[in-house]
Design a protein around this motif. Structure first.
Motif, PDB file in Angstrom:
ATOM      1  N   GLN A 193       0.815  -1.212   0.000  1.00  0.00           N
ATOM      2  CA  GLN A 193       0.000   0.000   0.000  1.00  0.00           C
ATOM      3  C   GLN A 193       0.848   1.261   0.000  1.00  0.00           C
ATOM      4  OE1 GLN A 193       0.308  -2.119   2.453  1.00  0.00           O
ATOM      5  NE2 GLN A 193       0.755  -1.034   4.365  1.00  0.00           N
ATOM      6  N   LEU A 194       2.163   1.119   0.222  1.00  0.00           N
ATOM      7  CA  LEU A 194       3.052   2.280   0.231  1.00  0.00           C
ATOM      8  C   LEU A 194       3.629   2.575  -1.143  1.00  0.00           C
ATOM      9  CD1 LEU A 194       5.028   1.500   3.520  1.00  0.00           C
ATOM     10  CD2 LEU A 194       3.028   2.966   3.255  1.00  0.00           C
ATOM     11  N   ALA A 195       2.962   2.095  -2.169  1.00  0.00           N
ATOM     12  CA  ALA A 195       3.499   2.202  -3.524  1.00  0.00           C
ATOM     13  C   ALA A 195       3.891   3.622  -3.900  1.00  0.00           C
ATOM     14  CB  ALA A 195       2.473   1.664  -4.524  1.00  0.00           C
ATOM     15  N   ASP A 196       3.053   4.582  -3.576  1.00  0.00           N
ATOM     16  CA  ASP A 196       3.321   5.959  -3.983  1.00  0.00           C
ATOM     17  C   ASP A 196       4.369   6.623  -3.098  1.00  0.00           C
ATOM     18  OD1 ASP A 196       1.474   5.745  -6.007  1.00  0.00           O
ATOM     19  OD2 ASP A 196      -0.183   6.444  -4.752  1.00  0.00           O
ATOM     20  N   ALA A 197       4.409   6.225  -1.826  1.00  0.00           N
ATOM     21  CA  ALA A 197       5.278   6.914  -0.868  1.00  0.00           C
ATOM     22  C   ALA A 197       6.673   6.312  -0.797  1.00  0.00           C
ATOM     23  CB  ALA A 197       4.629   6.897   0.515  1.00  0.00           C
ATOM     24  N   ALA A 198       6.809   5.015  -1.064  1.00  0.00           N
ATOM     25  CA  ALA A 198       8.097   4.338  -0.860  1.00  0.00           C
ATOM     26  C   ALA A 198       8.503   3.575  -2.116  1.00  0.00           C
ATOM     27  CB  ALA A 198       7.994   3.379   0.323  1.00  0.00           C
ATOM     28  N   PRO A 199       9.541   4.018  -2.804  1.00  0.00           N
ATOM     29  CA  PRO A 199       9.987   3.293  -3.995  1.00  0.00           C
ATOM     30  C   PRO A 199      10.290   1.818  -3.716  1.00  0.00           C
ATOM     31  CG  PRO A 199      11.079   5.420  -3.862  1.00  0.00           C
ATOM     32  CD  PRO A 199      10.345   5.230  -2.576  1.00  0.00           C
ATOM     33  N   PHE A 200      10.813   1.528  -2.517  1.00  0.00           N
ATOM     34  CA  PHE A 200      11.226   0.162  -2.225  1.00  0.00           C
ATOM     35  C   PHE A 200      10.107  -0.640  -1.553  1.00  0.00           C
ATOM     36  CE2 PHE A 200      14.361  -3.110  -0.831  1.00  0.00           C
ATOM     37  CZ  PHE A 200      15.031  -3.239  -2.036  1.00  0.00           C
TER      38      PHE A 200
END
Length: 342
Positions: A193-200
């Motif tokens: 769910q952190l796709a937009d916030a965290a590249p990794f």
């Protein structure tokens, strides 16, 4: 590289070359650029030999055919067939032999071999953008005494393979790759769910891995597996978190299956290194900061098994988000890199 994603997906192994000659300067430029694209912690040592003149290719062909001629198969082959095999070698415009230099520790030997295999992949990708096809050839049948003598073999060195290079008229068809998620394990919480916030995040790592799997691998064995670690709920990363070599969470373990046959084992390790190099190039194209390491703890079998490593598997690299200790061996004036023009 102009179009990293497109080049990785479009590149094909080429076995038939046209007779268009190649300039030595083009090959040396490719090697320099390919070396400059490699980034990992450690100081790898490798060397390569370039065979681009008719005379040097003839000498190379003689040494490559020596073991074939002495083998049981070679004795059964008609002279005409052996002549065609030799002609194929001499007619190929360029050959580059890549060698990982000797080292005292297994860790340094792996650093050297991983680097040279990754740089070979870079050469293939850069060459493809310039209309050059390549065949990565490593069959042990060519490793005769005369071949070793020709390349100035030194004790402890490792033959990574030879790139046969030339222009081509038609690209072969590609073959499908297994989606990365079929070879994927998560330890800890899924942070997709952190796709937009965290590249990794898991989402983005998988997205790039599905492009990176378009790496060269003989017989489409696809010998890789991925373990993505986001936390320590299972206790797997517990000991590492108190170590100076502990990666920052989350991190990705790229794993290679180990064949019992030594030649296939080396080929598979090289294929996994090529996949990792694809991943790094893709990550860089998106502005990620990525670290690539082979820490000492990957040689601790108990520690590796705590991450679910199976029998006949090994960790090839640890990838994590964050600043890397930059290493670039571009330029053949470096004492750890040597090129011989034949």
């Amino acid at each position: 590289m102009k179009n990293v994603s497109g080049t990785i997906r479009e590149r094909r192994t080429v076995r038939r070359f046209s007779d268009v000659p190649l300039q030595q300067e083009v090959i040396v430029s490719l090697l320099n650029e390919a070396a400059g694209l490699y980034e990992a912690e450690g100081t790898p040592q490798w060397r390569c030999l370039y065979f681009g003149t008719p005379g040097s290719r003839e000498e190379l062909a003689e040494s490559m055919m020596a073991k074939v001629n002495e083998s049981n198969l070679g004795k059964l082959l008609p002279a005409k067939m052996k002549g065609l095999l030799k002609k194929q070698i001499t007619a190929t415009p360029a050959h580059i032999i890549f060698i990982a230099e000797a080292a005292e520790t297994q860790q340094q030997r792996d650093v050297n071999y991983a680097a040279v295999c990754s740089i070979m992949q870079n050469v293939q990708l850069l060459g493809w953008e310039q209309g050059l096809g390549m065949l990565w050839y490593s069959d042990p049948l060519i490793l005769s005494e005369s071949f070793y003598e020709l390349i100035g073999w030194r004790e402890g060195e490792k033959f990574a393979g030879m790139l046969e290079i030339g222009c081509f008229d038609k690209a072969p068809r590609g073959r499908k790759r297994t989606p990365a998620e079929r070879k994927w394990t998560i330890i800890g919480e899924d942070n997709s769910q952190l796709a937009d916030a965290a590249p990794f995040s898991a989402y983005n790592v998988l997205r790039l891995l599905n492009e990176a799997v378009w790496a060269p691998n003989d017989g489409m064995r696809e010998p890789w597996r991925f373990i993505y670690v986001t936390g320590d709920k299972t206790g797997a990363a517990g000991n590492l978190l108190f170590s100076d070599e502990a990666p920052s969470l989350p991190f990705l373990l790229v794993v290679a299956a180990e064949e019992t046959d030594p030649h296939k084992q080396n080929e598979d390790y090289a294929a996994v290194c090529s996949l990792i190099q694809n991943f790094q190039l893709l990550a860089r194209s998106e502005g990620w900061h990525l670290r690539r390491r082979i820490p000492k703890w990957v040689y601790d079998r108990k520690q590796c098994e705590s991450f679910g490593l199976r029998p006949l598997e090994r960790i090839v690299a640890v990838l994590e988000s964050g600043e890397y200790k930059h290493y670039s061996n571009s330029g053949f004036s470096s004492p750890t890199v040597k090129i011989t023009i034949n």
